[in-house]
Design an enzyme around this catalytic site. Structure first.
Site, mmCIF file in Angstrom:
data_model
loop_
_atom_site.group_PDB
_atom_site.id
_atom_site.type_symbol
_atom_site.label_atom_id
_atom_site.label_comp_id
_atom_site.label_asym_id
_atom_site.label_seq_id
_atom_site.Cartn_x
_atom_site.Cartn_y
_atom_site.Cartn_z
ATOM 1 N N HIS A 178 1.170 3.900 1.982
ATOM 2 C CA HIS A 178 1.672 4.592 3.169
ATOM 3 C C HIS A 178 3.196 4.685 3.075
ATOM 4 O O HIS A 178 3.866 3.760 2.607
ATOM 5 C CB HIS A 178 1.260 3.852 4.448
ATOM 6 C CG HIS A 178 -0.146 4.155 4.876
ATOM 7 N ND1 HIS A 178 -0.871 3.337 5.715
ATOM 8 C CD2 HIS A 178 -0.965 5.211 4.579
ATOM 9 C CE1 HIS A 178 -2.066 3.880 5.927
ATOM 10 N NE2 HIS A 178 -2.146 5.003 5.241
ATOM 11 N N ASP A 204 -0.177 -3.721 5.928
ATOM 12 C CA ASP A 204 -0.807 -3.632 7.232
ATOM 13 C C ASP A 204 -2.258 -4.110 7.114
ATOM 14 O O ASP A 204 -2.876 -3.965 6.071
ATOM 15 C CB ASP A 204 -0.810 -2.184 7.722
ATOM 16 C CG ASP A 204 0.594 -1.573 7.749
ATOM 17 O OD1 ASP A 204 1.582 -2.297 7.748
ATOM 18 O OD2 ASP A 204 0.693 -0.338 7.750
ATOM 19 N N HIS A 264 -7.410 -1.998 5.660
ATOM 20 C CA HIS A 264 -6.552 -0.994 6.271
ATOM 21 C C HIS A 264 -7.129 0.376 5.920
ATOM 22 O O HIS A 264 -8.144 0.454 5.235
ATOM 23 C CB HIS A 264 -5.118 -1.202 5.730
ATOM 24 C CG HIS A 264 -4.060 -0.443 6.454
ATOM 25 N ND1 HIS A 264 -4.024 -0.300 7.822
ATOM 26 C CD2 HIS A 264 -2.971 0.240 5.996
ATOM 27 C CE1 HIS A 264 -2.968 0.416 8.150
ATOM 28 N NE2 HIS A 264 -2.328 0.771 7.065
ATOM 29 N N HIS A 287 6.447 -5.339 11.684
ATOM 30 C CA HIS A 287 5.755 -4.044 11.806
ATOM 31 C C HIS A 287 5.501 -3.739 13.287
ATOM 32 O O HIS A 287 4.371 -3.463 13.709
ATOM 33 C CB HIS A 287 4.443 -4.078 10.998
ATOM 34 C CG HIS A 287 3.927 -2.715 10.589
ATOM 35 N ND1 HIS A 287 3.087 -1.979 11.373
ATOM 36 C CD2 HIS A 287 4.148 -1.974 9.478
ATOM 37 C CE1 HIS A 287 2.783 -0.840 10.754
ATOM 38 N NE2 HIS A 287 3.428 -0.807 9.598
ATOM 39 N N ASP A 301 5.653 4.399 5.043
ATOM 40 C CA ASP A 301 6.529 3.403 5.663
ATOM 41 C C ASP A 301 6.568 2.092 4.879
ATOM 42 O O ASP A 301 7.206 1.118 5.317
ATOM 43 C CB ASP A 301 6.149 3.160 7.132
ATOM 44 C CG ASP A 301 4.729 2.656 7.318
ATOM 45 O OD1 ASP A 301 3.818 3.165 6.645
ATOM 46 O OD2 ASP A 301 4.517 1.749 8.154
ATOM 47 N N HIS A 302 5.908 2.099 3.685
ATOM 48 C CA HIS A 302 5.974 0.928 2.801
ATOM 49 C C HIS A 302 6.394 1.307 1.377
ATOM 50 O O HIS A 302 6.642 0.433 0.554
ATOM 51 C CB HIS A 302 4.612 0.225 2.746
ATOM 52 C CG HIS A 302 4.160 -0.292 4.072
ATOM 53 N ND1 HIS A 302 4.149 -1.634 4.394
ATOM 54 C CD2 HIS A 302 3.763 0.367 5.198
ATOM 55 C CE1 HIS A 302 3.734 -1.784 5.649
ATOM 56 N NE2 HIS A 302 3.495 -0.579 6.159
ATOM 57 N N HIS A 343 0.857 -1.184 0.000
ATOM 58 C CA HIS A 343 0.000 0.000 0.000
ATOM 59 C C HIS A 343 0.893 1.233 0.000
ATOM 60 O O HIS A 343 2.121 1.122 0.117
ATOM 61 C CB HIS A 343 -0.987 -0.015 1.170
ATOM 62 C CG HIS A 343 -0.398 0.023 2.551
ATOM 63 N ND1 HIS A 343 0.470 -0.927 3.034
ATOM 64 C CD2 HIS A 343 -0.574 0.908 3.576
ATOM 65 C CE1 HIS A 343 0.779 -0.644 4.292
ATOM 66 N NE2 HIS A 343 0.173 0.471 4.636
HETATM 67 ZN ZN LIG Z 1 2.868 0.406 7.979
HETATM 68 ZN ZN LIG Z 2 -0.252 1.364 6.613
#
Ligand SMILES: [Zn+2]
Ligand SMILES: [Zn+2]
Length: 263
Positions: free
Chosen positions: A64, A170, A143, A228, A66-67, A62
């Site tokens: 976000h 996530d 998510h 995570h 942090d990915h 996805h």
């Molecule tokens: Zn994440």
């Molecule tokens: Zn996320």
């Protein structure tokens, strides 16, 4: 035949010195597939002695940060290092526009071809990648933004049955995952929070450790890998204990850890 994953980042949204954000490299009999690409991933690839240019496919769960925020830098560095081989990027719809806009507005460019597979499906499972080493099936998970889980199945060379790895990061707690992760040999689930923060996990659409363990048990997985991990946990063994109460065969990811997918 080799089938293992190397964890580049096992942390949640906030990177720490011990846990960077989400990324891991799957090695399937020499074929290398990058799963998620947080900021700093290219550095972690080198730090873990993995050859940058040997990665030919990137899969993003996805968008976000942090990915995903490591992808423009990774693609750009591959160009600077002389890449000519094509790269396949499997990502939610919108990723291509972000990358192409970023390169256009910043005056950067890459000369090697990128083959985009943009995912945009409301329900069900779809095959998003296939070659002589592995098959990757994607399925929507729950998510705060459109997010996909993946089931990666090796193409067996011989009489042994195929090993299967699943990655869901996530996700909120939902048993709708079960048909997609049932019976996998190694199940990698996010485990952002400890059990006492179940309400916060529900609000932010993440899992607690106990919920991750329960999903692994209900899915009859071979082994559970927790990743995570929120930066708030100085002693994340607590998460491991809580997951193991539901599913004993659990391991806690750490940056740099290499885990074999076993039958
Ligand atoms: Zn994440
Ligand atoms: Zn996320």
């Amino acid at each position: 035949m080799n089938f293992f994953t190397t964890i580049l980042g096992s942390g949640a949204a906030l990177p720490t010195g011990n846990r960077r954000c989400a990324a891991q490299v799957l090695n399937i009999n020499g074929f290398k597939l990058l799963l998620d690409c947080a900021e700093g991933t290219q550095d972690r690839i080198r730090y873990n002695h993995l050859r940058l240019q040997s990665i030919n496919t990137v899969i993003i769960s996805h968008l976000h940060g942090d990915h995903f925020f490591g992808l423009p830098g990774l693609l750009s560095t591959m160009h600077l290092c002389g890449r000519t081989e094509p790269m396949t990027v499997v990502a939610p719809r919108g990723a291509r526009e972000v990358i192409e806009t970023t390169f256009a507005l910043t005056g950067n460019h890459i000369e090697y071809p990128i083959e985009w597979v943009e995912m945009d499906f409301a329900e069900g499972e779809q095959r998003v990648f296939e070659n002589s080493r592995c098959i990757v099936d994607a399925f929507p998970i729950v998510h705060t933004v459109p997010t996909y889980g993946f089931r990666i199945t090796e193409v067996p060379r011989g009489v042994n049955p195929a090993r299967v790895y699943a990655y869901c990061c996530d996700t909120a707690y939902t048993e709708s995952l079960l048909p997609h992760i049932s019976g996998v040999h190694l199940l990698c689930l996010e485990s952002t929070f400890a059990n006492d923060l179940a309400e916060l996990a529900e609000t932010r659409q993440h899992l607690t450790a106990g919920q991750a363990g329960r999903l692994a048990r209900l899915a009859d997985a071979g082994q559970l890998l927790l990743t995570h991990i929120s930066a708030r946990y100085r002693e994340p063994e607590l998460l491991l204990q809580q997951a193991m109460e539901e599913f004993p065969n659990t391991i806690l990811a750490a940056d740099g850890m290499r885990i074999e997918i076993k039958r």
